[in-house]
Motif scaffolding. Structure first.
Motif, PDB file in Angstrom:
ATOM      1  N   TYR A 125      -8.410 -15.731  -2.579  1.00  8.45           N
ATOM      2  CA  TYR A 125      -7.682 -14.684  -1.872  1.00  8.45           C
ATOM      3  C   TYR A 125      -8.538 -13.704  -1.070  1.00  8.45           C
ATOM      4  CZ  TYR A 125      -9.038 -11.988  -6.003  1.00  8.45           C
ATOM      5  OH  TYR A 125      -9.753 -11.378  -6.992  1.00  8.45           O
ATOM      6  N   ARG A 152      -0.637 -10.624  -5.500  1.00  4.20           N
ATOM      7  CA  ARG A 152      -0.510  -9.411  -4.682  1.00  4.20           C
ATOM      8  C   ARG A 152      -1.188  -9.573  -3.332  1.00  4.20           C
ATOM      9  NH1 ARG A 152      -2.874  -4.273  -6.936  1.00  4.20           N
ATOM     10  NH2 ARG A 152      -3.951  -5.542  -8.499  1.00  4.20           N
TER      11      ARG A 152
ATOM     12  N   VAL B 100      -8.867  -7.652  -7.189  1.00  3.77           N
ATOM     13  CA  VAL B 100      -7.657  -7.713  -6.362  1.00  3.77           C
ATOM     14  C   VAL B 100      -7.332  -6.323  -5.823  1.00  3.77           C
ATOM     15  CG1 VAL B 100      -5.153  -8.063  -6.449  1.00  3.77           C
ATOM     16  CG2 VAL B 100      -6.685  -9.753  -7.480  1.00  3.77           C
ATOM     17  N   SER B 101      -7.327  -5.338  -6.703  1.00  4.29           N
ATOM     18  CA  SER B 101      -7.006  -3.979  -6.257  1.00  4.29           C
ATOM     19  C   SER B 101      -8.074  -3.449  -5.305  1.00  4.29           C
ATOM     20  CB  SER B 101      -6.881  -3.052  -7.469  1.00  4.29           C
ATOM     21  OG  SER B 101      -5.785  -3.457  -8.251  1.00  4.29           O
ATOM     22  N   GLU B 102      -9.315  -3.744  -5.612  1.00  3.81           N
ATOM     23  CA  GLU B 102     -10.414  -3.281  -4.766  1.00  3.81           C
ATOM     24  C   GLU B 102     -10.305  -3.807  -3.340  1.00  3.81           C
ATOM     25  OE1 GLU B 102     -14.274  -4.242  -6.256  1.00  3.81           O
ATOM     26  OE2 GLU B 102     -13.980  -3.157  -8.124  1.00  3.81           O
ATOM     27  N   LEU B 104      -7.798  -5.141  -1.740  1.00  5.32           N
ATOM     28  CA  LEU B 104      -6.606  -4.679  -1.025  1.00  5.32           C
ATOM     29  C   LEU B 104      -6.803  -3.242  -0.554  1.00  5.32           C
ATOM     30  CD1 LEU B 104      -3.688  -6.172  -3.180  1.00  5.32           C
ATOM     31  CD2 LEU B 104      -4.156  -6.664  -0.769  1.00  5.32           C
TER      32      LEU B 104
END
Lengths: 375, 375
Positions: A125, A152, B100-102, B104
């Motif tokens: 991703y 996400r 993932v949070s980073e 995004l």
């Protein structure tokens, strides 16, 4: 037998999935294949995504694509152009922090985006987060959702191109162009008319792969079992597998490279693959069948897309059904197993699938350009 | 006492470090502060980088900057504009995969780069990999090299702006504009003329922070010790600390929020901070001194930049020297500890430092524009 056309029709013009040659013009397009950098391309032993990325690259070259660049570790081997920034895979050189190598590798591809007509992302991703900054279209093969949470990122990028590796492994919120099944390198796998006398379970040692269930099947069937694979979950191995391992009925031989895998499959009466979560594709299933070895697999995820039930193996729902299936292995025609793979899961079939996806993307991109010029 | 000017002269025009107001024109520039998303800004308890990012943001607003945007978790609190994509910190909501949070969060800032005159990155190395795609200059405060390997990303991006948080925590291969020491929020810390009767060791529980050495010091000095902090290394805590913890001489009170920290510092005769690796900055040192509490710290890394030896605490090289220092705590003037922080480690001093760095960046960028227009 199920429909196992390697290119599914989801969201794709029907003409796309018809057989037929891609024009030479398309084959001159500049393609970047973005591989992960956990392992070398092709991997020395384990490395599923690197294997597929390598197979796509070599397959494109073999089918006459003229300008293919593989972005992989610098020590990778390819007949295409090689572009790399990371010396060695971070799983092979543990001084590296994976995230550091990943983001450097990926950003280097993106910085060169203008040099390509298409970037084919086989690297999860993170590359999607650079999409806003490049003009080159990107195709992402989703090799699996390692965790629900990574969706996400995908869901935040719906205006791009996706391929799934099985119909089962799809996220309902994402737009897919097609399913393209993985293709395996048959030159590495010897077909044998006659099977061995052991049960075999190989791949990566993780609860998802149900090695503990394979042990149960062997114990109940009274047939010798050989376990192989890279240990990805040491606790699982130590607690659930190790106590059963001995030198006689249940052996463990560690990780196998392609040559060792071929020798292992020679000994196999059947491969037992009792995955405990939905399988995404199942390279092991295709490899086993290519060797002529019937597969007993849990009917979860893509297994029913890869195995032709009762023809190339058995889909089961629990250990008892697997034990029962062991008793019926002789009803499987080993030749049919091989043929099934030759029809559907070769590198050539896979690349044929991708060619059609690429062609569709070029069409759509050309249309987009026309539309924006007409505005 | 050493030179503790918050803006160092490395690579910076001397006029830059002279006192003087920044022009109002500069204060109208559009600044994006990029904070990490491990914790809320400001953090409820632990969260060192988020604390600093929050302090920079609030400090800029307080000093009259008109267009400041804090990129942080959506539940963050700021008097600047808040922009966020991630609901809650990934350390506070463990369903999130940090990467993932980073990615995004970071890519959302980069996608909006054109809306800002400067992006001030307080979020480690990943943002650097988007630098090629944005026109807005970025300043990165390197809050610490968590591992040697992350230097690969920094060294791959030398044509950008860096600030170090101490002279000690510099990589010799990187170009730095300045050192800007962290500033702490004095409104959270009560200065007290009179000390308590305990030794205190707090921060994050990790071998780097030498809690086990603090225990030795307490045992040899015969003075009660209170340990506090977030457990980052459970094995370390279980094996080296827990066996010594009791309800009398060596207490452990867990993680402390700012209010609890203030209460803890009230009890402190001295703070013992026997870091086993070079300290990057040492917020704990500044906080303790702000409360009037002398600090005994290992003479590694930035400690000698933050502590004025023998005036606000003692720099030591081993446990025995630390025990000796405990015996000399009464020679320290607590008022001097507070004054030292007020002079050098307040939010206002830090932001003053950053203002000058920002101004220098705008000057250099304007020059670049001139140069490229002249070509």
């Amino acid at each position: 037998m199920m429909d196992i056309n390697p290119v599914r029709k989801y969201g794709v013009n029907k003409s796309m999935v018809q057989k037929g040659n891609i024009s030479n013009g398309v084959k001159s397009k500049r393609i970047a294949i973005l591989a992960p950098v956990a392992w070398r391309c092709p991997p020395r032993a384990y490395g599923a995504w690197e294997t597929v990325a390598s197979n796509i690259t070599e397959g494109l070259v073999a089918r006459g694509w003229k300008d293919v660049t593989l972005f992989a570790t610098k020590e990778s081997i390819t007949s295409a152009k090689l572009a790399g920034f990371i010396e060695r895979g971070y799983e092979e050189d543990k001084t590296q922090i994976p995230k550091v190598s990943e983001c450097l590798h990926i950003s280097k591809v993106m910085e060169r985006a203008d040099e390509f007509d298409l970037i084919h992302n086989n690297f999860d991703y993170l590359p999607l987060t650079y999409l806003s900054f490049i003009k080159t279209p990107m195709l992402t093969t989703i090799h699996g959702f390692s965790d629900e949470d990574i969706k996400r990122v995908y869901r935040d990028h719906k205006d791009t191109y996706y391929v799934s590796i099985s119909d089962a492994d799809r996220d309902s919120e994402l737009p897919y162009l097609a399913t393209v099944y993985n293709g395996i390198d048959l030159s590495n796998i010897t077909y044998r008319d006659k099977g061995g006398d052991k049960l075999v379970c190989y791949g990566r040692i993780h609860p998802d792969k149900g090695y503990h269930l394979a042990i149960e099947v062997a114990q109940k069937s009274g047939i010798e079992l050989v376990l192989a694979g890279i240990i990805q979950d040491q606790d699982y191995f130590d607690n659930l597998l190790k106590p059963h391992i001995n030198d006689t009925s249940i052996k463990f031989i560690g990780q196998v490279n392609p040559v060792q895998r071929d020798a292992l499959l020679k000994e196999a009466y059947a491969v037992v693959h009792l995955n405990t979560i939905p399988e995404r594709f199942g390279l092991v299933l295709a490899e086993s069948m290519a060797a002529g070895v019937p597969v007993i697999a849990m009917d979860l995820g893509s297994c029913r897309e890869v195995i032709a039930d009762k023809k190339t193996g058995f889909l089961v729902n629990n250990v008892d059904e697997a034990v029962e299936a062991v008793g019926k292995i002789d009803s499987i025609d080993r030749k049919k197993c091989r043929e099934h793979v030759e029809e559907s899961f070769t590198i050539d079939r896979m690349v044929e699938g991708y060619e059609k996806v690429y062609e569709e993307i070029f069409k759509r991109e050309a249309q987009k350009q026309k539309d924006s010029a007409g505005r």
